[in-house]
Design an enzyme around this catalytic site. Structure first.
Site, short mmCIF file in Angstrom:
data_model
loop_
_atom_site.label_atom_id
_atom_site.label_comp_id
_atom_site.label_asym_id
_atom_site.label_seq_id
_atom_site.Cartn_x
_atom_site.Cartn_y
_atom_site.Cartn_z
CB CYS A 1 -6.77 4.33 -9.29
SG CYS A 1 -5.31 3.72 -10.13
CD GLN B 1 -0.21 -4.63 -14.55
OE1 GLN B 1 -1.13 -3.81 -14.51
NE2 GLN B 1 0.10 -5.30 -15.65
CB CYS C 1 -3.45 0.74 -7.14
SG CYS C 1 -4.27 2.27 -6.70
CD GLU C 2 2.84 0.93 -3.61
OE1 GLU C 2 2.96 -0.12 -2.98
OE2 GLU C 2 3.81 1.60 -4.01
CG HIS C 3 0.17 4.95 -6.32
ND1 HIS C 3 0.48 4.34 -7.51
CD2 HIS C 3 1.33 5.05 -5.63
CE1 HIS C 3 1.79 4.10 -7.56
NE2 HIS C 3 2.32 4.52 -6.43
CG HIS C 4 -5.40 6.16 -6.53
ND1 HIS C 4 -4.41 5.79 -7.41
CD2 HIS C 4 -5.52 7.51 -6.64
CE1 HIS C 4 -3.95 6.86 -8.04
NE2 HIS C 4 -4.59 7.91 -7.59
CG HIS D 1 -4.18 -0.32 -13.09
ND1 HIS D 1 -3.25 -0.30 -12.08
CD2 HIS D 1 -3.76 -1.24 -13.98
CE1 HIS D 1 -2.29 -1.17 -12.36
NE2 HIS D 1 -2.57 -1.75 -13.51
ZN LIG Z 1 -3.90 3.91 -8.26
#
Ligand SMILES: [Zn+2]
Length: 190
Positions: free
Chosen positions: A148, A117, A76-79, A146
């Site tokens: 995260c 996703q 995931c690009e956030h975490h 996910h």
């Molecule tokens: Zn994430």
């Protein structure tokens, strides 16, 4: 990707918690860099180049082709945490077909990038509908976990996120489109 640069920064991240020079951690930064080279290898693959189609060798096969439950591993690009699950990909041939393994490789090519996703699902569908395969219909169904969210207790463990995308060729009528979509979803969810 510059592995030395990545390893350098990983070394400094480890240093926030532990002595990076101890035995078990000493080679970790370079190992992490090599692993990330694989996990982000999708950026080096041109998705359209995977979809070289060939004239129909299947005696005018006109029904939907579905490759079900293709496993994938993404970040995931956030975490930068793991997203993993399966993708089911389908297309309606229009006189041309593509090797079935190419659909798995297409999923892998977008999975091995920093992702959300929803975007990965759309990218797979868009690439197929705009390829020289010129399919009548494209369906993509992605079911994933996910880390995260799960590992931080933000959602139940084992919970799945489902995303889907459909595309059609401009000359596919509404009736056929709806049939394709229903048929695809029945297979994808089974
Ligand atoms: Zn994430």
């Amino acid at each position: 990707m510059d592995k030395d640069e990545v390893a350098y920064h990983i070394h400094h991240i480890i240093k926030q918690f532990e002595d990076p020079s101890r035995d078990g951690l000493f080679e970790t930064p370079m190992r992490v860099a090599k692993a990330w080279e694989h996990w982000t290898g999708g950026y080096l693959i041109d998705p359209q180049s995977l979809l070289k189609s060939f004239e129909d060798g299947a005696e005018g096969y006109r029904e939907m082709v579905v490759v079900k439950d293709i496993p994938f591993y993404s970040k995931c690009e956030h975490h930068l945490a793991d997203i993993f699950g399966t993708a089911t990909v389908a297309y309606l041939p229009n006189g041309r077909v593509v090797g079935l393994s190419k659909l798995s490789r297409l999923v892998d090519c977008f999975a091995r990038r920093l992702q959300v996703q929803e975007r990965m699902t759309v990218q797979i569908a868009e690439t197929l509908i705009s390829s020289d395969l010129e399919p009548g219909f494209v369906g993509v169904y992605v079911k994933a976990r996910h880390m995260c969210m799960e590992s931080r207790g933000l959602c139940q463990q084992g919970h799945h996120t489902i995303t889907q995308a459909f595309r059609r060729h401009f000359d596919l009528g509404d009736d056929r489109y709806n049939l394709c979509r229903d048929e695809f979803l029945a297979i994808a969810r089974s």
